[in-house]
Each structure stands twice: as C-alpha cells, then as structure tokens.
Design a protein around this motif. Structure first.
Motif, PDB file in Angstrom:
ATOM      1  N   SER A 187       0.781  -1.331  -0.007  1.00 17.08           N
ATOM      2  CA  SER A 187       0.138  -0.083   0.020  1.00 17.08           C
ATOM      3  C   SER A 187       0.682   1.234   0.044  1.00 17.08           C
ATOM      4  CB  SER A 187      -0.863   0.108   1.034  1.00 17.08           C
ATOM      5  OG  SER A 187      -0.370  -0.030   2.315  1.00 17.08           O
ATOM      6  N   SER A 188       2.206   1.099   0.163  1.00 17.50           N
ATOM      7  CA  SER A 188       2.814   2.377   0.166  1.00 17.50           C
ATOM      8  C   SER A 188       3.070   2.833  -1.401  1.00 17.50           C
ATOM      9  CB  SER A 188       4.481   2.005   0.602  1.00 17.50           C
ATOM     10  OG  SER A 188       4.978   1.036  -0.269  1.00 17.50           O
ATOM     11  N   ALA A 189       3.071   3.999  -1.653  1.00 14.58           N
ATOM     12  CA  ALA A 189       3.174   4.568  -3.035  1.00 14.58           C
ATOM     13  C   ALA A 189       4.406   4.213  -3.913  1.00 14.58           C
ATOM     14  CB  ALA A 189       2.945   6.268  -2.956  1.00 14.58           C
ATOM     15  N   HIS A 190       5.540   4.126  -3.060  1.00 17.92           N
ATOM     16  CA  HIS A 190       6.690   3.939  -3.918  1.00 17.92           C
ATOM     17  C   HIS A 190       6.827   2.484  -4.271  1.00 17.92           C
ATOM     18  CE1 HIS A 190       8.156   2.614   0.062  1.00 17.92           C
ATOM     19  NE2 HIS A 190       9.308   1.826  -0.553  1.00 17.92           N
ATOM     20  N   ILE A 191       6.159   1.575  -3.933  1.00 14.75           N
ATOM     21  CA  ILE A 191       6.057   0.197  -3.946  1.00 14.75           C
ATOM     22  C   ILE A 191       4.851  -0.223  -4.795  1.00 14.75           C
ATOM     23  CG2 ILE A 191       6.083  -2.100  -3.388  1.00 14.75           C
ATOM     24  CD1 ILE A 191       8.030  -1.407  -0.764  1.00 14.75           C
ATOM     25  N   GLY A 192       3.800   0.133  -4.484  1.00  7.91           N
ATOM     26  CA  GLY A 192       2.510  -0.120  -5.087  1.00  7.91           C
ATOM     27  C   GLY A 192       1.825   0.741  -5.895  1.00  7.91           C
ATOM     28  N   GLY A 193       2.619   1.442  -6.267  1.00  6.75           N
ATOM     29  CA  GLY A 193       1.789   3.008  -7.169  1.00  6.75           C
ATOM     30  C   GLY A 193       2.227   2.599  -8.574  1.00  6.75           C
ATOM     31  N   PHE A 194       1.740   3.022  -9.380  1.00  6.05           N
ATOM     32  CA  PHE A 194       1.833   2.558 -10.836  1.00  6.05           C
ATOM     33  C   PHE A 194       1.020   3.583 -11.668  1.00  6.05           C
ATOM     34  CE2 PHE A 194      -1.988   0.298  -9.881  1.00  6.05           C
ATOM     35  CZ  PHE A 194      -2.673   0.358 -10.664  1.00  6.05           C
ATOM     36  N   ASP A 195       1.558   3.984 -12.799  1.00  9.59           N
ATOM     37  CA  ASP A 195       1.238   5.017 -13.936  1.00  9.59           C
ATOM     38  C   ASP A 195      -0.069   4.257 -14.748  1.00  9.59           C
ATOM     39  OD1 ASP A 195       2.557   7.064 -12.970  1.00  9.59           O
ATOM     40  OD2 ASP A 195       4.201   6.694 -14.224  1.00  9.59           O
ATOM     41  N   ALA A 196      -1.081   4.612 -14.940  1.00  6.29           N
ATOM     42  CA  ALA A 196      -2.200   4.132 -15.734  1.00  6.29           C
ATOM     43  C   ALA A 196      -2.354   5.107 -16.954  1.00  6.29           C
ATOM     44  CB  ALA A 196      -3.546   4.002 -15.150  1.00  6.29           C
ATOM     45  N   ASP A 197      -1.478   4.635 -18.027  1.00  3.49           N
ATOM     46  CA  ASP A 197      -1.152   5.669 -19.052  1.00  3.49           C
ATOM     47  C   ASP A 197      -1.604   4.834 -20.498  1.00  3.49           C
ATOM     48  OD1 ASP A 197       0.809   3.613 -19.237  1.00  3.49           O
ATOM     49  OD2 ASP A 197       2.403   5.252 -18.818  1.00  3.49           O
TER      50      ASP A 197
ATOM     51  N   LYS B 118      -6.741 -13.550 -30.524  1.00  2.00           N
ATOM     52  CA  LYS B 118      -5.450 -13.609 -30.074  1.00  2.00           C
ATOM     53  C   LYS B 118      -4.737 -12.226 -30.364  1.00  2.00           C
ATOM     54  CE  LYS B 118      -5.074 -18.587 -30.830  1.00  2.00           C
ATOM     55  NZ  LYS B 118      -4.125 -19.716 -31.753  1.00  2.00           N
ATOM     56  N   ASP B 119      -5.401 -11.421 -30.799  1.00  2.00           N
ATOM     57  CA  ASP B 119      -4.484  -9.919 -31.246  1.00  2.00           C
ATOM     58  C   ASP B 119      -4.832  -9.079 -30.200  1.00  2.00           C
ATOM     59  OD1 ASP B 119      -3.804 -11.275 -33.627  1.00  2.00           O
ATOM     60  OD2 ASP B 119      -5.800 -10.577 -34.453  1.00  2.00           O
ATOM     61  N   THR B 120      -3.784  -8.077 -29.937  1.00  2.00           N
ATOM     62  CA  THR B 120      -4.015  -7.075 -28.958  1.00  2.00           C
ATOM     63  C   THR B 120      -3.567  -5.741 -29.629  1.00  2.00           C
ATOM     64  OG1 THR B 120      -1.664  -7.296 -28.369  1.00  2.00           O
ATOM     65  CG2 THR B 120      -3.258  -8.463 -26.932  1.00  2.00           C
ATOM     66  N   PHE B 121      -4.540  -4.500 -29.208  1.00  3.16           N
ATOM     67  CA  PHE B 121      -4.167  -3.271 -29.702  1.00  3.16           C
ATOM     68  C   PHE B 121      -4.198  -2.561 -28.219  1.00  3.16           C
ATOM     69  CE2 PHE B 121      -7.095  -6.273 -32.246  1.00  3.16           C
ATOM     70  CZ  PHE B 121      -6.197  -6.131 -33.491  1.00  3.16           C
ATOM     71  N   SER B 122      -3.531  -1.291 -28.802  1.00  2.88           N
ATOM     72  CA  SER B 122      -3.246  -0.545 -27.382  1.00  2.88           C
ATOM     73  C   SER B 122      -3.140   0.752 -27.715  1.00  2.88           C
ATOM     74  CB  SER B 122      -1.902  -0.986 -26.550  1.00  2.88           C
ATOM     75  OG  SER B 122      -0.758  -0.656 -27.433  1.00  2.88           O
ATOM     76  N   TRP B 123      -3.609   1.875 -26.896  1.00  3.53           N
ATOM     77  CA  TRP B 123      -3.673   2.882 -27.287  1.00  3.53           C
ATOM     78  C   TRP B 123      -3.095   4.006 -25.752  1.00  3.53           C
ATOM     79  CZ3 TRP B 123      -7.534   0.069 -28.920  1.00  3.53           C
ATOM     80  CH2 TRP B 123      -7.660  -0.263 -30.228  1.00  3.53           C
ATOM     81  N   PRO B 124      -2.420   4.941 -26.098  1.00  3.50           N
ATOM     82  CA  PRO B 124      -2.013   5.773 -25.020  1.00  3.50           C
ATOM     83  C   PRO B 124      -3.325   6.423 -24.152  1.00  3.50           C
ATOM     84  CG  PRO B 124      -1.069   6.480 -26.918  1.00  3.50           C
ATOM     85  CD  PRO B 124      -1.678   5.421 -27.298  1.00  3.50           C
TER      86      PRO B 124
END
Length: 326
Positions: free
Chosen positions: A295-305, A313-319
């Motif tokens: 639960s600490s920000a520097h370990i459990g934190g991440f960017d949702a971008d 079977k195909d994946t498509f991604s957009w920022p």
C-alpha cells in the motif's frame, strides 16, 4: 339426343414401360472435399490449458475480447520483488497455485532459441470489462470506440491497497489479487465511458460495485464445493502433496466425441488438483506480512497511461492522451 361421353385419355408412366428385371441405377458419389475446405471444430481439452475449461462454447465467427490497463512489472523493481515473495508464500500454502503474467525474455543464437530465465517481466492486467464476444464485423467498430476513449482520457496514478481473494463468475477458479485503492475514481470514469459501447453491442457492463484489481495467481476450484465452501478439506490438502503440475498432455486423453473419459478425469485430477477455496488464513497472513509495503506509494504505485483491447489472439493498445481540464 344424348351427347356421347368422351373417355378420359390415360398416359402410361415411364415406370410402367420399364422392364421388371431392369437393374437399378447406381447413384454417383460426390467427391470428398479437400481438407483445406473443412473447418476444424475446436476441442475443449483442459489438459492443454492447465486444467481450465471453456466457460462459453466456441462459436464460429465469434471472437472473445476484453479491455484492460496493462501493468508491466520489471525485474529489479520493489513491486517485482514483493510479488515474488508473495508467490513463494502462497506456493508453500497452496502447491496447486499458478502464477500469472510471467514474460520470459528470449534470445536466438546459432543453435536455436535460448531462454534467458534471469530476465523475466510480469505483465498484469487491470480489467475494465468482463469477457465479451464480438462478431467479425464488430471488431473494427469496437477498436475505434476504445481508441476514441483513450484519446479523451488523461493518464493518472493509481496504487494498490490490499490483498484479496476473488472468483470468476462460473466459480471455476479463484484468484489472488491486489486491489486498487488510489485511482478508483478515474477507473470508474473509464467504465462510464465504456458503457455506451458495450450496450450498443449488447454486452454486459462491468460489475455495478467494481473491485478494481490485478491478479497475480490462480487456482482451480472444486466443482463439487458449495458456494459456502462446504467440503472435506482434509481430502483436498492430501491431494496437494507430491503433485507435479504439468502444462499439457496428449490429445489421446479425449474420447472419440471430444469428451474426457472417466479414467482421464482421474488423470486430470492428479495433474490439476482443485481446492474448495484458498486457505482462510492466506489473505490475513499476506496483509499482515506485506500489507504495509503493497500500500506504500513507492512500491504499490503505478501509472495508468495505456488502454488495451484483446480480440481473439490479437492485442491493440492506445495511450491515454487527453489533456487536463483546468
């Protein structure tokens, strides 16, 4: 004076003219189709998928899809080390468990493909939809809708809050998950943006009370266990001792009609053991030992971008590239 009646004219049929002892005409057999024209019917063989079964029957021309935010956890990071420690604990308590998201880096040399086990990343998925099913002509429309949503949403930071046990809708598998704390409101906003597209395709929305999470491990559940978990727990704990988990077996484990025979069911039970649920002490143990770190920000934190859609079977991604509103 009476008018003479005219007799009806009768015509003989070709059958009447044919001799009684005439040989029967043989029907010509059409040539068999080439194998390239025959569409193979997929066989649901759990042995090839770590004991998992298909929740929805295969339909030709239909594609399974779902939308998620990816989280790639690289070796050397604090979160990667934490997940490794957690998996060691859970494997000690539930030997039948399977880790999720391992990506093995490979390099090729003159002798072929070489796997470098020293460099592994984990790709975890934060789901934004249930599994949905698209017809072939709906795929491009769905991709355009997701791309438009991504273009209008701003990247944000999120973090994990706690460990939890979740099960799928069919109650065939249980998952050890990290639940999201910070970032929950932004994720709900993404659900609201996805809802009109899902409804237009006659697909179900995500859960009304969503518990956003990434799963790091799963285990098969015993189908004979009630929702409350009533079963002979001692029987299951003994089944885990000395069991080797294999990733696949021969198609010979199937009967001629594609079903798994009784003897093969026993084989599956040994290779892919099932549990009624995770041990009741697992989640409290994990939260006590690792809760402060996750639960600490520097370990459990991440960017949702980034937002990703997987179709078949195909994946498509957009920022996510929307601008902040001031």
């Amino acid at each position: 004076m009476k008018r003479a009646s005219r007799a009806l004219v009768t015509y003989s049929s070709s059958e009447d003219d044919a001799p009684a002892d005439a040989p029967e005409r043989k029907k010509k057999k059409l040539p068999s189709l080439a194998s390239s024209f025959i569409v193979p019917v997929p066989v649901d063989n759990p042995a090839l998928h770590q004991g998992r079964v298909r929740a929805t029957p295969h339909v030709e021309g239909q594609y399974a899809a779902y939308v998620y935010i990816p989280l790639v956890v690289h070796p050397g990071t604090a979160l990667y080390s934490l997940v490794d420690e957690v998996l060691d604990v859970i494997k000690g308590m539930v030997p039948a468990v399977h880790a999720i998201g391992e990506i093995v880096s490979c390099s090729r040399n003159t002798s072929g493909l070489v796997v470098d086990n020293s460099r592994r990343a984990r790709e975890l998925h934060l789901s934004l939809t249930r599994p949905i099913f698209l017809r072939a002509h709906q795929r491009e429309e769905f991709k355009r809708a997701i791309k438009l949503i991504a273009s209008r949403r701003t990247p944000f930071q999120a973090s994990f809050a706690t460990f939890s046990e979740l099960t799928n809708d069919e109650r065939t598998r249980a998952f050890l998950s990290l639940e999201v704390g910070a970032g929950h409101n932004e994720l709900r906003d993404l659900l609201s943006a996805l809802s009109p597209t899902l409804q237009s395709l006659r697909q179900r929305d995500f859960y009304s009370q969503p518990r956003f999470h990434v799963s790091i491990a799963w285990v098969l559940l015993d189908p004979n266990t009630s929702v409350n978990g009533d079963t002979d727990t001692k029987r299951h704990s003994r089944a885990h001792e000395g069991v080797t988990i294999v990733e696949g077996t021969s198609d010979n484990n199937l009967t001629s009609n594609g079903d798994i025979g009784e003897s093969n069911k026993q084989f599956q039970a040994k290779c892919f053991p099932r549990v009624p649920h995770f041990p009741s002490e697992l989640i409290p143990t994990l939260n006590q030992r690792f809760g402060a770190r996750v639960s600490s920000a520097h370990i459990g934190g991440f960017d949702a971008d980034t937002i990703v859609v997987k179709i078949g079977k195909d994946t498509f991604s957009w920022p996510l590239q929307g601008s902040h509103v001031i």
